[in-house]
Motif scaffolding. Structure first.
Motif, PDB file in Angstrom:
ATOM      1  N   LYS A 158       0.837  -1.197   0.000  1.00  0.00           N
ATOM      2  CA  LYS A 158       0.000   0.000   0.000  1.00  0.00           C
ATOM      3  C   LYS A 158       0.876   1.252   0.000  1.00  0.00           C
ATOM      4  N   GLY A 159       0.566   2.179  -0.886  1.00  0.00           N
ATOM      5  CA  GLY A 159       1.344   3.406  -0.966  1.00  0.00           C
ATOM      6  C   GLY A 159       2.674   3.244  -1.672  1.00  0.00           C
ATOM      7  N   GLY A 160       2.957   2.034  -2.189  1.00  0.00           N
ATOM      8  CA  GLY A 160       4.229   1.776  -2.855  1.00  0.00           C
ATOM      9  C   GLY A 160       4.129   1.929  -4.363  1.00  0.00           C
ATOM     10  N   ASN A 161       4.905   1.104  -5.083  1.00  0.00           N
ATOM     11  CA  ASN A 161       4.965   1.210  -6.532  1.00  0.00           C
ATOM     12  C   ASN A 161       4.920  -0.176  -7.151  1.00  0.00           C
ATOM     13  N   LEU A 162       5.069  -0.214  -8.472  1.00  0.00           N
ATOM     14  CA  LEU A 162       4.986  -1.481  -9.195  1.00  0.00           C
ATOM     15  C   LEU A 162       6.015  -2.488  -8.687  1.00  0.00           C
ATOM     16  N   GLN A 163       7.235  -2.029  -8.382  1.00  0.00           N
ATOM     17  CA  GLN A 163       8.259  -2.949  -7.896  1.00  0.00           C
ATOM     18  C   GLN A 163       7.834  -3.591  -6.574  1.00  0.00           C
ATOM     19  N   ASP A 164       7.201  -2.819  -5.688  1.00  0.00           N
ATOM     20  CA  ASP A 164       6.728  -3.372  -4.419  1.00  0.00           C
ATOM     21  C   ASP A 164       5.638  -4.414  -4.651  1.00  0.00           C
ATOM     22  N   THR A 258       1.221   9.288   0.476  1.00  0.00           N
ATOM     23  CA  THR A 258       2.138   8.405   1.199  1.00  0.00           C
ATOM     24  C   THR A 258       3.314   9.200   1.748  1.00  0.00           C
ATOM     25  N   LEU A 259       3.715   8.874   2.981  1.00  0.00           N
ATOM     26  CA  LEU A 259       4.938   9.389   3.586  1.00  0.00           C
ATOM     27  C   LEU A 259       5.740   8.206   4.092  1.00  0.00           C
ATOM     28  N   GLY A 260       7.069   8.246   3.921  1.00  0.00           N
ATOM     29  CA  GLY A 260       7.858   7.109   4.378  1.00  0.00           C
ATOM     30  C   GLY A 260       9.313   7.446   4.567  1.00  0.00           C
ATOM     31  N   TYR A 261      10.062   6.434   5.048  1.00  0.00           N
ATOM     32  CA  TYR A 261      11.498   6.545   5.248  1.00  0.00           C
ATOM     33  C   TYR A 261      12.139   5.212   4.858  1.00  0.00           C
ATOM     34  N   LEU A 262      13.229   5.172   4.039  1.00  0.00           N
ATOM     35  CA  LEU A 262      13.994   6.291   3.586  1.00  0.00           C
ATOM     36  C   LEU A 262      13.052   7.322   2.975  1.00  0.00           C
ATOM     37  N   PRO A 263      13.407   8.616   3.096  1.00  0.00           N
ATOM     38  CA  PRO A 263      12.408   9.622   2.777  1.00  0.00           C
ATOM     39  C   PRO A 263      11.698   9.353   1.459  1.00  0.00           C
ATOM     40  N   GLN A 264      10.365   9.321   1.512  1.00  0.00           N
ATOM     41  CA  GLN A 264       9.568   9.215   0.303  1.00  0.00           C
ATOM     42  C   GLN A 264       8.228   9.898   0.519  1.00  0.00           C
ATOM     43  N   THR A 265       7.723  10.539  -0.506  1.00  0.00           N
ATOM     44  CA  THR A 265       6.389  11.136  -0.502  1.00  0.00           C
ATOM     45  C   THR A 265       5.743  10.838  -1.840  1.00  0.00           C
ATOM     46  N   ASN A 266       4.446  10.582  -1.826  1.00  0.00           N
ATOM     47  CA  ASN A 266       3.695  10.332  -3.054  1.00  0.00           C
ATOM     48  C   ASN A 266       2.290  10.871  -2.915  1.00  0.00           C
ATOM     49  N   LEU A 267       1.750  11.391  -4.002  1.00  0.00           N
ATOM     50  CA  LEU A 267       0.349  11.811  -4.062  1.00  0.00           C
ATOM     51  C   LEU A 267      -0.176  11.432  -5.438  1.00  0.00           C
ATOM     52  N   ASN A 268      -1.237  10.623  -5.474  1.00  0.00           N
ATOM     53  CA  ASN A 268      -1.800  10.175  -6.746  1.00  0.00           C
ATOM     54  C   ASN A 268      -3.318  10.227  -6.694  1.00  0.00           C
ATOM     55  N   ALA A 269      -3.922  10.604  -7.817  1.00  0.00           N
ATOM     56  CA  ALA A 269      -5.378  10.677  -7.940  1.00  0.00           C
ATOM     57  C   ALA A 269      -5.835   9.868  -9.137  1.00  0.00           C
ATOM     58  N   LEU A 784      -6.294   3.880   5.937  1.00  0.00           N
ATOM     59  CA  LEU A 784      -5.011   4.259   6.503  1.00  0.00           C
ATOM     60  C   LEU A 784      -4.149   3.006   6.574  1.00  0.00           C
ATOM     61  N   ALA A 785      -2.965   3.052   5.974  1.00  0.00           N
ATOM     62  CA  ALA A 785      -2.108   1.860   5.895  1.00  0.00           C
ATOM     63  C   ALA A 785      -0.686   2.180   6.357  1.00  0.00           C
ATOM     64  N   PHE A 786      -0.031   1.178   6.921  1.00  0.00           N
ATOM     65  CA  PHE A 786       1.357   1.288   7.379  1.00  0.00           C
ATOM     66  C   PHE A 786       2.088   0.020   6.977  1.00  0.00           C
ATOM     67  N   LEU A 823      -2.475   7.229   3.146  1.00  0.00           N
ATOM     68  CA  LEU A 823      -3.874   7.554   3.407  1.00  0.00           C
ATOM     69  C   LEU A 823      -4.607   7.638   2.072  1.00  0.00           C
ATOM     70  N   THR A 824      -5.676   6.874   1.944  1.00  0.00           N
ATOM     71  CA  THR A 824      -6.487   6.857   0.726  1.00  0.00           C
ATOM     72  C   THR A 824      -7.888   7.395   1.021  1.00  0.00           C
ATOM     73  N   TYR A 825      -8.378   8.277   0.141  1.00  0.00           N
ATOM     74  CA  TYR A 825      -9.761   8.746   0.236  1.00  0.00           C
ATOM     75  C   TYR A 825     -10.460   8.441  -1.080  1.00  0.00           C
ATOM     76  N   ARG A 826     -11.658   7.844  -0.975  1.00  0.00           N
ATOM     77  CA  ARG A 826     -12.432   7.475  -2.158  1.00  0.00           C
ATOM     78  C   ARG A 826     -13.724   8.283  -2.201  1.00  0.00           C
ATOM     79  N   PHE A 827     -13.999   8.877  -3.344  1.00  0.00           N
ATOM     80  CA  PHE A 827     -15.272   9.550  -3.553  1.00  0.00           C
ATOM     81  C   PHE A 827     -15.940   8.877  -4.741  1.00  0.00           C
ATOM     82  N   LYS A 828     -17.230   8.610  -4.613  1.00  0.00           N
ATOM     83  CA  LYS A 828     -17.870   7.774  -5.636  1.00  0.00           C
ATOM     84  C   LYS A 828     -19.328   8.139  -5.804  1.00  0.00           C
ATOM     85  N   GLN A 829     -19.851   7.685  -6.935  1.00  0.00           N
ATOM     86  CA  GLN A 829     -21.247   7.888  -7.272  1.00  0.00           C
ATOM     87  C   GLN A 829     -21.626   6.759  -8.200  1.00  0.00           C
TER      88      GLN A 829
END
Length: 855
Positions: A158-164, A258-269, A784-786, A823-829
């Motif tokens: 969760k919050g990672g990438n394709l390699q993860d 996503t926030l992490g260490y070694l330092p990483q930040t991500n925001l995707n929509a 919320l994932a860790f 942290l993921t937020y979903r909005f839907k209809q």
């Protein structure tokens, strides 16, 4: 304004557009009326998971659909007006009423009647014309010619990438340097939505895998023995990455940070809108990540007899990287009619990095045990990739006769600049400035046709053309203590063009006789490769070469169904391993004057004959899929490591000799792999689930070759590199998921890779353990994932390599222990309801394979 600035502005505006469209769509939704209701049976009991379709009598574009929940309740937003309300559910009669929706509120309970009769064996009759899609409960599914992995239940990535994500996929393993392999072979072909993609760059490296967010991945198809319908390259198999495109009606989407260490930040929509004949999607995001790569090697030279002979060389290297990546993609599908639709999509991805490297060398001679040198590097990389896809799908009738046309235009370019400074015993020795520019351009065109024959048979045919051009421009300048002016290093300063054109035709037939299903096919690929290479060395003339191949690739699949979800699978395919263009450029790179990679322009493809014998049992609580396999590979590509002596001037301008290690790809001998690949998932209890993979395999490698080196007196000789070796090894992975309650889950995931040994190299075993936790919040709209990757910091590759005059012990760790919070937020209809379609063909494959539309 330079190109990088333009891309940054473009990506920022794209992300801004994401949220503007989100706000606009939500504002649009607010103009509608909120409707609730309930579906019950004649006993006034709720009917769960019923399909409720609201068809606007004045404007079909305002129609919508919804599924009832486990209590028979539903809710949705509708524009006021007159509607035909159609209710369908398994074991119930279809029911339609007309109702005027004047405003928001509860429209009450609608009652439906049970089917009048059932079949003699007590099973309900099959309802034709409606398919209700619920959330998948199993992360792993076995089909005729592939296995499908759903990463939505993978908490660790969760919050990672394709390699993860790939690190957790059954039958797949990821080495510490990002190299992906299947069943012990790294010749894996990557596809995105069914075709090669500029998003993965030219060499499918770890940087590209890290630039695709895990949140954008819908599923991964693991195709260990691809059929003739797929391109023939990739002897280990194909990994088809299917990106998300929501099937829900109305507007829906999600945002994850996503926030992490070694330092990483991500925001995707991820945003989607589906209404009437029109569907669009918009995905965008970016992130920052730091990484650390550690390498150590100890060389022990075995033939030292003179006082100035090298006895040992210890190398300790650490590289720290700072990486930024941005991606944005948008697409549209328009249904011209019930039988014809067109689609178009575009994607841009950028990747920028800064790399700081430090290499310490310690030398030991017979008379001088304390020689030192240090090599520092600073490098920058900028990669920009574009991709545009266009497609047309046409159904000739409702029986499954289809035609699909697609065109993909792709471009990827990479700038790599490196400054290198080397000192010896703290005194300047040399300086290098390396500039590497690479551009890849691809055109992929496809035409695919399907023709049903009777109830159980289907004929498939198609054509495909791939035109790929790689342009390399490499400049290396050097100054030394003896020649302090920067000048070009002639053998490594070059221009090269690698162009390959593939024309492919395939024909495939599938059918079923009783419980026996079969699929046979053949693919013909005509390959043409042109290489033009020229460097500044006046003694080396320009190289212009052309290679042509014409190969047939048959495939045979058999399945026998003993009972529902209980079948035997047997298949055979033939595949090709085409050399990477990078491997065929004579001097492809220069970053270290003591460890050189030599390309091989004479490298040829290798071929694999692959056999599988599998069994699959899929029940409500478990799935077991053991597969026996055998692969025979000829002209296998092996990496030859050898040592040569070179003269150089030290800091006192004395002429000295040093040993330079070379690595070169060569075609050599055969490689046989055989074993048992066992995949399973088991819902042990309502709160404990297991997903596992065990690969027990044997290997038998044959091949030896002569290479140039030197003897104990420093005289040039030819020695034998012996690659012969056989043995037995294992790979295993196990994930356990604990459901603490309905909203909170824990996951522990571990893997083990056994060692392998030949006369040439002994590779040690490796293991790692990961942990993840996930909590659903905001009434199901948030997660919320860790997670912690490599809890005990054990994920490192160790090996010992033997040459004619040395033994090398190596250690490599691509990334140390790290953790992240997302942290993921979903909005839907609206809800996920498929449009009515015909009964599924017993031999058909799920959407998303090689012939899927370009989106």
């Amino acid at each position: 304004m330079n190109q990088t600035e333009i891309v940054n502005i473009f990506t920022k505006k794209t992300l801004a557009l994401t949220f503007v469209l989100s706000a606009a769509a939500m504002a649009f939704a607010q103009e509608k009326a909120g409707i609730t209701g309930m579906i019950v049976n004649k006993s006034n009991q709720p009917v769960p998971y019923a399909s409720v379709t609201f068809t606007n009598k004045a404007n079909k574009a305002l129609s919508d659909a919804v599924l009832t929940d486990e209590k028979g309740l539903y809710k949705l937003d509708l524009t006021p007006g007159n509607y035909d309300i159609t209710v369908e559910a398994i074991d119930y009669k279809k029911s339609t009423i007309t109702k005027n929706i004047a405003g928001p509120g509860n429209i009450g309970a609608l009652s439906i009647q049970p089917e009048a009769a059932t079949s003699l064996d007590g099973k309900t009759n099959e309802i034709q014309g409606v398919v209700i899609t619920a959330a998948a409960t199993k992360p792993y599914k076995v089909e005729l010619d592939k296995r499908t992995y759903d990463p939505s239940q993978d908490i660790v990535s969760k919050g990672g990438n394709l390699q993860d994500v790939l690190s957790n996929v059954p039958s797949v393993s990821v080495d510490t340097d990002g190299t992906v392999s299947m069943r012990g072979s790294s010749n894996v072909r990557f596809l995105i939505n069914g075709k090669p993609s500029a998003l993965l760059g030219i060499d499918d490296g770890a940087n590209a895998l890290q630039s695709i967010p895990a949140d954008q991945i819908d599923r991964i198809e693991v195709i260990t023995n691809p059929s003739s319908k797929f391109e023939a390259s990739g002897t280990a198999g194909i990994l088809n990455i299917i990106l998300k495109k929501s099937k829900k009606t109305g507007f829906n989407g999600s945002v994850i940070g996503t926030l992490g260490y070694l330092p990483q930040t991500n925001l995707n929509a991820n945003l989607n809108w589906r209404k009437g004949n029109f569907t669009w999607f918009l995905n965008g995001g970016g992130g920052y990540r730091e990484s650390k790569n550690t390498n150590r090697s100890d060389d022990y030279f075995t033939n030292a007899v003179k006082s100035d002979d090298l006895v040992t060389r210890n190398q300790n290297s650490e590289t720290k990287s700072k990486n930024n990546n941005y991606n944005a993609s948008a697409g549209i599908v328009y249904d011209i009619s019930e039988k014809t639709s067109v689609n178009a999509s575009g994607t841009v991805r950028t990747f920028d990095s800064e790399n700081f490297g430090n290499i310490d060398y310690k030398y030991s001679y017979l008379t001088d045990p304390n020689g030192f040198s240090n090599r520092t590097t600073f490098g920058t990389n900028n990669n920009l990739a574009f991709q545009g896809d266009f497609g047309l799908d046409h159904k000739f009738d409702d029986k499954g006769q289809n035609l699909s046309l697609s065109l993909s235009l792709q471009r990827s370019r990479s700038y790599n600049d490196t400054n290198i400074d080397e000192t010896q015993n703290d005194t300047f020795l040399l300086k290098n400035i390396v500039n590497q520019n690479t551009v890849n351009k691809s055109v992929i065109g496809k035409a695919d046709y399907e023709l049903p024959i009777g109830e159980n048979s289907k004929l498939e045919a198609g054509y495909r053309i791939d035109i790929n051009t790689n342009d390399y421009n490499n400049d290396v300048r050097q100054s030394t203590v003896a020649a302090p002016t920067l000048d070009f290093l002639k053998p490594y300063t070059y221009d090269a063009t690698y162009k390959e054109t593939f024309n492919a035709f395939y024909l495939q037939f599938k059918s079923k006789i009783g419980k026996l299903g079969y699929q046979v096919g053949v693919r013909d690929e005509l390959s043409n490769v042109d290489i033009n290479y020229r460097n500044l060395d006046p003694s080396k003339p320009a190289i212009v070469t052309n290679k042509n191949y014409n190969n047939l690739f048959p495939s045979v699949y058999l399945s026998y169904e003993f009972a529902k979800d209980n079948q035997l699978l047997v298949n055979y395919t033939r595949r090709i391993d085409r050399p990477r263009s990078f491997f065929m450029i004579p001097n492809p790179s220069y970053s270290d004057n003591q460890n050189i990679f030599d390309g091989n322009i004479d490298l040829n493809p290798s071929y694999v004959d692959s056999f599988e014998f599998g069994y699959s049992i899929s029940k409500k609580k478990f799935t077991i899929n053991p597969t026996l396999y055998y692969r025979h590979q000829t002209d296998d590509t092996k990496m030859l490591v050898f040592n040569l002596k070179e003269t150089y001037l030290d800091t006192d301008l004395n002429q000295r000799e040093r040993i330079v290690s070379h690595t070169k790809p060569i075609n050599l001998g055969t490689d046989d792999r055989f074993g048992l690949d066992l995949n399973f998932n088991w819902d042990a209890t309502s709160w404990l689930k297991f997903l596992g993979n065990v690969d027990l395999f044997g290997y038998n490698t044959k091949g030896s070759t002569l290479y140039d080196t030197f003897d104990k007196n420093g005289n040039p000789i030819q020695a034998v590199a012996d690659f012969n070796g056989k043995g037995f090894s294992t790979r295993a992975r196990l994930s356990s998921t604990i459901k603490v309650d309905k909203t909170f889950s824990l996951q522990l995931q571990g893997f083990y890779r056994g060692g392998q040994k030949t006369a040439y190299q002994d590779r040690k075993d490796m293991y790692a353990i990961n942990f993840g936790a996930s909590k659903t919040i905001w009434k199901g709209d948030g997660t919320l994932a860790f997670n912690i990757q490599d809890i005990f910091n054990t994920r490192a590759m160790r090996s010992t390599t033997y040459t004619a005059n040395s033994v090398r012990d190596s250690y490599m760790q691509w990334q140390p222990r790290q953790f992240s919070v997302s942290l993921t937020y979903r909005f839907k209809q609206g809800e996920k309801v498929e449009q009515p379609k015909k009964k599924k063909d017993i031999n058909s494959n799920a959407a998303g394979d090689d012939q899927q539309g370009p989106m």
